[in-house]
Motif scaffolding. Structure first.
Motif, PDB file in Angstrom:
ATOM      1  N   MET A  82       2.692 -10.969   5.232  1.00 46.75           N
ATOM      2  CA  MET A  82       3.323 -10.252   6.348  1.00 46.75           C
ATOM      3  C   MET A  82       3.032  -8.753   6.235  1.00 46.75           C
ATOM      4  SD  MET A  82       6.873 -12.387   6.108  1.00 46.75           S
ATOM      5  CE  MET A  82       7.987 -11.409   7.073  1.00 46.75           C
ATOM      6  N   MET A  83       3.112  -8.238   5.035  1.00 49.59           N
ATOM      7  CA  MET A  83       2.933  -6.787   4.866  1.00 49.59           C
ATOM      8  C   MET A  83       1.485  -6.351   4.988  1.00 49.59           C
ATOM      9  SD  MET A  83       5.683  -5.374   2.200  1.00 49.59           S
ATOM     10  CE  MET A  83       5.140  -3.730   2.617  1.00 49.59           C
ATOM     11  N   ASP A  84       0.573  -7.138   4.420  1.00 50.58           N
ATOM     12  CA  ASP A  84      -0.826  -6.701   4.394  1.00 50.58           C
ATOM     13  C   ASP A  84      -1.596  -7.039   5.656  1.00 50.58           C
ATOM     14  OD1 ASP A  84      -0.640  -5.448   2.003  1.00 50.58           O
ATOM     15  OD2 ASP A  84      -1.664  -6.983   0.822  1.00 50.58           O
ATOM     16  N   TYR A  85      -1.165  -8.073   6.384  1.00 45.64           N
ATOM     17  CA  TYR A  85      -1.965  -8.517   7.530  1.00 45.64           C
ATOM     18  C   TYR A  85      -1.256  -8.476   8.882  1.00 45.64           C
ATOM     19  CZ  TYR A  85      -5.641  -9.879   4.418  1.00 45.64           C
ATOM     20  OH  TYR A  85      -6.648  -9.835   3.495  1.00 45.64           O
ATOM     21  N   MET A  86       0.055  -8.389   8.881  1.00 47.31           N
ATOM     22  CA  MET A  86       0.753  -8.532  10.158  1.00 47.31           C
ATOM     23  C   MET A  86       1.480  -7.267  10.611  1.00 47.31           C
ATOM     24  SD  MET A  86       2.072 -12.383   9.501  1.00 47.31           S
ATOM     25  CE  MET A  86       0.879 -13.632   9.023  1.00 47.31           C
ATOM     26  N   LEU A  87       1.341  -6.189   9.860  1.00 46.96           N
ATOM     27  CA  LEU A  87       1.887  -4.909  10.314  1.00 46.96           C
ATOM     28  C   LEU A  87       0.703  -4.038  10.751  1.00 46.96           C
ATOM     29  CD1 LEU A  87       4.588  -3.994   7.615  1.00 46.96           C
ATOM     30  CD2 LEU A  87       4.951  -4.938   9.889  1.00 46.96           C
ATOM     31  N   PRO A  88       0.430  -3.972  12.066  1.00 44.18           N
ATOM     32  CA  PRO A  88      -0.734  -3.190  12.508  1.00 44.18           C
ATOM     33  C   PRO A  88      -0.652  -1.733  12.044  1.00 44.18           C
ATOM     34  CG  PRO A  88       0.090  -4.563  14.280  1.00 44.18           C
ATOM     35  CD  PRO A  88       1.088  -4.661  13.176  1.00 44.18           C
ATOM     36  N   LYS A  89       0.548  -1.155  12.070  1.00 45.74           N
ATOM     37  CA  LYS A  89       0.726   0.175  11.479  1.00 45.74           C
ATOM     38  C   LYS A  89       1.497  -0.024  10.187  1.00 45.74           C
ATOM     39  CE  LYS A  89       1.929   3.674  14.201  1.00 45.74           C
ATOM     40  NZ  LYS A  89       2.680   4.348  15.294  1.00 45.74           N
ATOM     41  N   ARG A  90       0.891   0.383   9.091  1.00 43.97           N
ATOM     42  CA  ARG A  90       1.505   0.060   7.801  1.00 43.97           C
ATOM     43  C   ARG A  90       2.236   1.238   7.171  1.00 43.97           C
ATOM     44  NH1 ARG A  90      -2.118  -2.828   3.644  1.00 43.97           N
ATOM     45  NH2 ARG A  90      -3.825  -1.587   4.479  1.00 43.97           N
ATOM     46  N   MET A 135       3.341   0.857   3.766  1.00 41.38           N
ATOM     47  CA  MET A 135       2.742   0.788   2.436  1.00 41.38           C
ATOM     48  C   MET A 135       2.137  -0.601   2.258  1.00 41.38           C
ATOM     49  SD  MET A 135       6.012   0.457  -0.174  1.00 41.38           S
ATOM     50  CE  MET A 135       6.964   1.846   0.405  1.00 41.38           C
ATOM     51  N   SER A 136       1.235  -0.723   1.289  1.00 41.69           N
ATOM     52  CA  SER A 136       0.623  -2.022   1.062  1.00 41.69           C
ATOM     53  C   SER A 136       1.570  -2.893   0.243  1.00 41.69           C
ATOM     54  CB  SER A 136      -0.695  -1.856   0.308  1.00 41.69           C
ATOM     55  OG  SER A 136      -0.426  -1.436  -1.016  1.00 41.69           O
ATOM     56  N   TRP A 137       1.229  -4.165   0.174  1.00 39.62           N
ATOM     57  CA  TRP A 137       2.016  -5.079  -0.636  1.00 39.62           C
ATOM     58  C   TRP A 137       2.028  -4.621  -2.092  1.00 39.62           C
ATOM     59  CZ3 TRP A 137       5.515  -8.353  -1.730  1.00 39.62           C
ATOM     60  CH2 TRP A 137       5.415  -9.152  -2.863  1.00 39.62           C
ATOM     61  N   ARG A 138       0.863  -4.192  -2.582  1.00 39.47           N
ATOM     62  CA  ARG A 138       0.802  -3.755  -3.982  1.00 39.47           C
ATOM     63  C   ARG A 138       1.741  -2.558  -4.227  1.00 39.47           C
ATOM     64  NH1 ARG A 138      -0.700  -2.657  -8.739  1.00 39.47           N
ATOM     65  NH2 ARG A 138      -2.029  -4.355  -9.345  1.00 39.47           N
ATOM     66  N   GLU A 139       1.723  -1.596  -3.315  1.00 38.81           N
ATOM     67  CA  GLU A 139       2.598  -0.420  -3.496  1.00 38.81           C
ATOM     68  C   GLU A 139       4.069  -0.831  -3.473  1.00 38.81           C
ATOM     69  OE1 GLU A 139       0.015   3.166  -1.459  1.00 38.81           O
ATOM     70  OE2 GLU A 139       0.790   1.558  -0.191  1.00 38.81           O
ATOM     71  N   ALA A 140       4.399  -1.766  -2.558  1.00 43.61           N
ATOM     72  CA  ALA A 140       5.790  -2.220  -2.479  1.00 43.61           C
ATOM     73  C   ALA A 140       6.191  -2.920  -3.770  1.00 43.61           C
ATOM     74  CB  ALA A 140       5.959  -3.166  -1.287  1.00 43.61           C
ATOM     75  N   TRP A 141       5.277  -3.732  -4.317  1.00 42.66           N
ATOM     76  CA  TRP A 141       5.581  -4.441  -5.559  1.00 42.66           C
ATOM     77  C   TRP A 141       5.775  -3.458  -6.721  1.00 42.66           C
ATOM     78  CZ3 TRP A 141       7.422  -8.723  -7.493  1.00 42.66           C
ATOM     79  CH2 TRP A 141       7.268  -8.953  -8.856  1.00 42.66           C
ATOM     80  N   GLU A 142       4.950  -2.410  -6.736  1.00 41.29           N
ATOM     81  CA  GLU A 142       5.088  -1.431  -7.827  1.00 41.29           C
ATOM     82  C   GLU A 142       6.475  -0.800  -7.825  1.00 41.29           C
ATOM     83  OE1 GLU A 142       1.742   1.131  -7.239  1.00 41.29           O
ATOM     84  OE2 GLU A 142       0.381  -0.207  -8.317  1.00 41.29           O
ATOM     85  N   ILE A 143       6.994  -0.503  -6.614  1.00 36.72           N
ATOM     86  CA  ILE A 143       8.307   0.159  -6.537  1.00 36.72           C
ATOM     87  C   ILE A 143       9.446  -0.834  -6.779  1.00 36.72           C
ATOM     88  CG2 ILE A 143       9.909   1.376  -5.002  1.00 36.72           C
ATOM     89  CD1 ILE A 143       7.403   2.463  -3.535  1.00 36.72           C
ATOM     90  N   TYR A 144       9.431  -1.935  -6.009  1.00 39.97           N
ATOM     91  CA  TYR A 144      10.601  -2.814  -6.025  1.00 39.97           C
ATOM     92  C   TYR A 144      10.473  -3.973  -7.005  1.00 39.97           C
ATOM     93  CZ  TYR A 144      11.992  -0.123  -1.990  1.00 39.97           C
ATOM     94  OH  TYR A 144      12.340   0.911  -1.170  1.00 39.97           O
ATOM     95  N   GLY A 145       9.257  -4.281  -7.407  1.00 43.22           N
ATOM     96  CA  GLY A 145       9.067  -5.336  -8.397  1.00 43.22           C
ATOM     97  C   GLY A 145       8.968  -4.754  -9.790  1.00 43.22           C
TER      98      GLY A 145
END
Lengths: 89, 360
Positions: B299-307, B309-319
């Protein structure tokens, strides 16, 4: 040292609350994202009722924070006067 | 004559003096109010034994010696709960009204954004409803009064989340295909089987494992990634309906995460024999939660036309950062990071888009 954080919806109600948090936590770092604000702090962050009241000019119950709160990290310790986030490491 | 009994409903101590002298009223502090309205509502049973009333509390092997040591850090009473939840609902529905009245569905960035909402409605909203049923159950199964009240509130929260999500997305259903049978699709689409399996497993677990599955894995690991960076992305893509239900739900999740962490800490502090059981659940539920996150990564990497942050960036912060902080903290009880923690770190770069190799 682990980071604690708290995030709020970006709106007129939270603007003075965010100002109050930044006054009370000089080491905190503010990040603005679309529709939200996230505040990070090293291991400890305190939100004081008195500072918020100074900013908004009326009485404030710290439980009102819940309305615009998005998320937080760290253990919570809430009293009538302060809302504290901390990690024990 | 002086009356010093506080009124629990208002939290006010009447210090009334007779005749025409002054009447001073003092409000109860949060802690006292919480004690009167929560702990004071419990009583010792006399017609039935505790074992007969709470038959499911021991079979998982978790040993609890003193339920009064459980504390709700938010010290939320039912009266405050309804007050603040009502405020959240008023805000939510005023925005939803404005969004639908102004043809908000025409103002999103791109049609592919709707795919993310369909995944959300098919995979996550039924999960919210499952969590509602689960908390209604464990609120009955736990003997501690503080725990019962917190679980009752969470049961109502989760029902509210399912309802607000369905209401918010019903406007899209008037104009676009693919939204109408989300509850059926949960059971029919392969990718939603991951989320369904997660909740079916949690709901068939005992009360302590359920708390850990939802409080730690779903709330702490999963919802931060789903409701924070993704919802910020929804705002960036013109979807005020989704961002509103997302942030409104996540404001409850902050309380839920705290409840989940308190539950883990409470179990670990009550008896050292609980440690290996809890570690096993953390290993299991981290991995189950991480697999559900595969949906969010796409959903984050492919379905947000305007992003945002990337999935990786989100994982770094919240994961990584947020999960790491928790495991550093729990290390003093002997808890180590979950099995699969390193494998998760390696999977981040490819989980949103790489085809699974044929030989696996």
């Amino acid at each position: 040292m682990s980071t604690v954080f708290i995030a709020f919806q970006a709106n007129e109600e939270t603007r003075p609350i965010i100002d109050a948090i930044m006054i009370d936590n000089p080491e905190a770092v503010l990040h603005r994202d679309p529709a939200m604000v996230k505040i990070n702090a090293p291991s400890h962050l305190v939100i004081r009722k008195a500072t918020i009241e100074d900013q908004i000019g009326r009485e404030y119950d710290l439980q009102e924070l819940q309305i615009n709160l998005i998320t937080l990290s760290g253990y919570v310790d809430e009293t009538d006067d302060t809302f504290t986030l901390h990690w024990n490491n | 004559m002086k009356q010093t009994t506080p009124s629990p409903s208002t939290g006010i101590i009447e210090t009334e003096t007779s005749m025409d002298t002054t009447t001073a009223k003092k409000k109860l502090g949060t802690q006292e109010k919480y004690r009167y309205l929560t702990r004071d509502l419990g009583w010792e049973p006399s017609y039935q034994t505790k074992e007969a009333i709470y038959p499911y509390v021991e079979y998982e092997g978790i040993k609890i010696h003193d339920w009064d040591k459980w504390s709700d850090p938010f010290r939320l009473t039912m009266s405050s709960y309804w007050k603040y939840q009502a405020e959240k609902e008023r805000k939510f529905y005023s925005i939803i009204d404005a969004f639908t009245q102004n043809n908000g569905h025409l103002n999103i960035t791109d049609a592919r954004y709707l795919s993310a909402l369909k995944i959300f409605l098919q995979a996550i909203s039924p999960g919210e409803y499952a969590a509602h049923k689960g908390f209604a159950r464990v609120g009955r199964e736990f003997p501690g009064v503080g725990t019962q009240v917190a679980c009752q509130m969470q049961a109502i929260d989760e029902l509210r989340h399912a309802q607000t999500q369905i209401h918010a997305l019903s406007n899209y259903n008037k104009y676009y295909n693919g939204f109408h049978a989300f509850a059926d699709q949960r059971d029919r689409i392969w990718y939603t089987s991951v989320a369904r399996s997660f909740f079916d497993d949690a709901m068939s677990a005992g009360p302590f494992e359920f708390m850990l599955a939802i409080g730690f894995s779903f709330e702490y690991v999963l919802t931060n990634l789903l409701f924070v960076p993704f919802m910020s992305g929804a705002a960036f893509n013109g979807d005020m309906a989704t961002v509103t239900f997302g942030f409104s739900a996540q404001s409850d999740e902050a309380r839920h995460m705290t409840l989940g962490l308190e539950c883990i800490k409470f179990m670990l502090e009550q008896d050292p024999a609980n440690l290996p059981i809890i570690q096993g659940w953390i290993d299991k539920w981290f991995w189950r939660g991480f697999r559900v996150l595969g949906l969010v990564s796409t959903m984050m990497d492919y379905m947000l036309p305007k992003r945002v942050m990337s999935w990786r960036e989100a994982w770094e912060i919240y994961g990584e950062e947020n999960g790491g902080a928790l495991f550093n903290d729990l290390a003093r009880y002997g808890i180590r990071p979950p099995k699969g923690w390193d494998a998760a770190g390696e999977a981040i770069d490819h989980m949103s888009h790489r085809k699974i190799p044929d030989n696996i």
